[in-house]
Design a protein around this motif. Structure first.
Motif, mmCIF file in Angstrom:
data_model
loop_
_atom_site.group_PDB
_atom_site.id
_atom_site.type_symbol
_atom_site.label_atom_id
_atom_site.label_comp_id
_atom_site.label_asym_id
_atom_site.label_seq_id
_atom_site.Cartn_x
_atom_site.Cartn_y
_atom_site.Cartn_z
ATOM 1 N N LEU A 90 0.822 -1.222 0.000
ATOM 2 C CA LEU A 90 0.000 0.000 0.000
ATOM 3 C C LEU A 90 0.851 1.266 0.000
ATOM 4 O O LEU A 90 0.417 2.319 -0.455
ATOM 5 N N THR A 91 2.074 1.148 0.542
ATOM 6 C CA THR A 91 2.951 2.331 0.615
ATOM 7 C C THR A 91 4.121 2.200 -0.363
ATOM 8 O O THR A 91 5.190 2.747 -0.132
ATOM 9 N N ILE A 92 3.883 1.481 -1.452
ATOM 10 C CA ILE A 92 4.958 1.203 -2.417
ATOM 11 C C ILE A 92 5.481 2.487 -3.075
ATOM 12 O O ILE A 92 6.631 2.567 -3.492
ATOM 13 N N PHE A 93 4.624 3.524 -3.136
ATOM 14 C CA PHE A 93 5.048 4.805 -3.704
ATOM 15 C C PHE A 93 5.599 5.740 -2.624
ATOM 16 O O PHE A 93 5.832 6.920 -2.877
ATOM 17 N N GLY A 94 5.775 5.206 -1.435
ATOM 18 C CA GLY A 94 6.257 6.039 -0.321
ATOM 19 C C GLY A 94 5.109 6.432 0.586
ATOM 20 O O GLY A 94 3.946 6.412 0.184
ATOM 21 N N THR A 95 5.433 6.785 1.823
ATOM 22 C CA THR A 95 4.381 7.113 2.787
ATOM 23 C C THR A 95 3.977 8.583 2.725
ATOM 24 O O THR A 95 2.886 8.951 3.093
ATOM 25 N N PRO A 99 2.224 17.159 -2.084
ATOM 26 C CA PRO A 99 0.920 17.818 -1.937
ATOM 27 C C PRO A 99 0.114 17.717 -3.239
ATOM 28 O O PRO A 99 0.659 17.914 -4.332
ATOM 29 N N GLY A 100 -1.151 17.362 -3.077
ATOM 30 C CA GLY A 100 -2.019 17.281 -4.260
ATOM 31 C C GLY A 100 -1.958 15.952 -4.983
ATOM 32 O O GLY A 100 -2.702 15.731 -5.935
ATOM 33 N N THR A 101 -1.069 15.052 -4.553
ATOM 34 C CA THR A 101 -1.020 13.734 -5.192
ATOM 35 C C THR A 101 -1.400 12.669 -4.170
ATOM 36 O O THR A 101 -1.165 12.820 -2.973
ATOM 37 N N SER A 102 -2.026 11.618 -4.651
ATOM 38 C CA SER A 102 -2.359 10.502 -3.767
ATOM 39 C C SER A 102 -2.294 9.217 -4.584
ATOM 40 O O SER A 102 -2.351 9.236 -5.813
ATOM 41 N N THR A 103 -2.163 8.109 -3.883
ATOM 42 C CA THR A 103 -2.101 6.805 -4.538
ATOM 43 C C THR A 103 -3.504 6.235 -4.607
ATOM 44 O O THR A 103 -4.149 6.024 -3.569
ATOM 45 N N ALA A 104 -3.986 5.995 -5.822
ATOM 46 C CA ALA A 104 -5.305 5.379 -5.990
ATOM 47 C C ALA A 104 -5.143 3.864 -5.887
ATOM 48 O O ALA A 104 -4.142 3.296 -6.326
ATOM 49 N N LEU A 105 -6.145 3.221 -5.316
ATOM 50 C CA LEU A 105 -6.076 1.778 -5.066
ATOM 51 C C LEU A 105 -7.311 1.089 -5.615
ATOM 52 O O LEU A 105 -8.430 1.563 -5.446
ATOM 53 N N ARG A 106 -7.073 -0.042 -6.305
ATOM 54 C CA ARG A 106 -8.173 -0.962 -6.607
ATOM 55 C C ARG A 106 -7.762 -2.320 -6.076
ATOM 56 O O ARG A 106 -6.648 -2.780 -6.308
ATOM 57 N N GLU A 122 -0.253 6.007 -9.177
ATOM 58 C CA GLU A 122 0.097 7.369 -8.764
ATOM 59 C C GLU A 122 0.847 8.035 -9.910
ATOM 60 O O GLU A 122 1.808 7.488 -10.440
ATOM 61 N N GLY A 123 0.372 9.206 -10.279
ATOM 62 C CA GLY A 123 1.033 9.972 -11.338
ATOM 63 C C GLY A 123 1.153 9.218 -12.654
ATOM 64 O O GLY A 123 2.144 9.348 -13.371
#
Length: 279
Positions: A90-95, A99-106, A122-123
């Protein structure tokens, strides 16, 4: 990119999506004191349970409304999983996202014997994780229903955070007294520096609700309660309940960045029954 998230039409026992995976990872971290967890998905949401030594149980509740999509094809879907691996994924892109970015999950799960599949984006970058699932263990039943509750108080979390900071954590036990009369709510430790007591009057600014029907004093191993301080750090309110046997329920109300409410609950069995002569 070939491993696109599966289409919503594909039948999964469980499928869920979140715009911000951090909502899930922060809650899971609050119950991460053992390596494995049991996940139970029903129409109302996801419950993640962690236990230790048949003495303590933690449950993180993520209601279905928190997810942008949440679908369970059966009455309930249950599996055991490595919580450490799940959190790493879940934190593969870092914890700490920019700002303004988030990791989407399915999240998708075909059913018994299949891995839990995570699609994290993410991105514009998508990462696919497959985590092996296991046969779930039988969970402890603390039988903690509202009819068995003898005493209950609701406290602003800062009150309990201050208590854990001030009390002597070299003590093996935390003694909790709840009473309709003075001292109302008392926390005591018995450490290397001697005994320490912290009292909360029923009309304290930190006290949101006070429902105590009888005087109860119970001791709980601090080593069992320490994991719950992770949830305490995230929470805004805590409900403290005891039943007739002295079993303790700590229910933490946690508000995420979007203002949504989730709950983490810890159940703990008493260390020993204290006789009046000892007090």
């Amino acid at each position: 990119f070939s491993a696109q998230p599966p289409a919503s039409g594909e039948r999964y026992a469980l499928s869920a999506s979140l715009d911000n995976a951090r909502h899930l990872s922060s809650l899971l971290r609050a119950v991460h004191f053992q390596d494995h967890a049991t996940c139970l998905a029903t129409a109302s949401g996801l419950r993640v349970t962690v236990e230790d030594a048949k003495c303590i149980q933690a449950n993180a509740f993520i209601q279905a409304e928190i997810f942008q999509e949440f679908s369970v094809q059966e009455e309930s879907v249950m599996f055991r999983i490595s919580l450490s691996v799940l959190l790493d994924c879940l934190t593969i892109f870092g914890t700490s996202s920019l700002p303004g970015t988030s990791t989407a999950l399915r999240m998708c799960y075909h059913g018994y014997g299949y891995p839990l599949m995570l699609f994290l984006e993410e991105g514009g970058v998508v990462t696919v994780c497959k985590i092996n699932t296991q046969e779930p263990d039988e969970l402890l039943d603390f039988d903690f229903c509202s009819t068995n509750v003898v005493n209950k108080i609701i406290l602003q979390s800062e009150g309990l955070r201050e208590a854990f900071a001030e009390l002597d954590m070299t003590s093996e036990v935390l003694q909790i007294t709840m009473s309709p009369d003075k001292p109302y709510f008392r926390l005591s430790t018995f450490g290397n520096a001697g005994s320490a007591h912290l009292d909360y009057p029923r009309d304290s600014d930190l006290m949101e609700a006070f429902h105590c029907s009888q005087t109860q004093t119970n001791r709980y191993k601090i080593s069992l309660l320490k994991p719950s301080t992770k949830a305490l750090a995230l929470s805004c309110k805590v409900s403290i309940r005891t039943d007739a046997q002295g079993f303790l329920s700590l229910q933490y109300m946690i508000r995420n960045e979007d203002g949504q409410i989730c709950f983490v609950e810890y159940y703990c069995c008493p260390d020993e029954n204290i006789t009046e002569a000892e007090l």
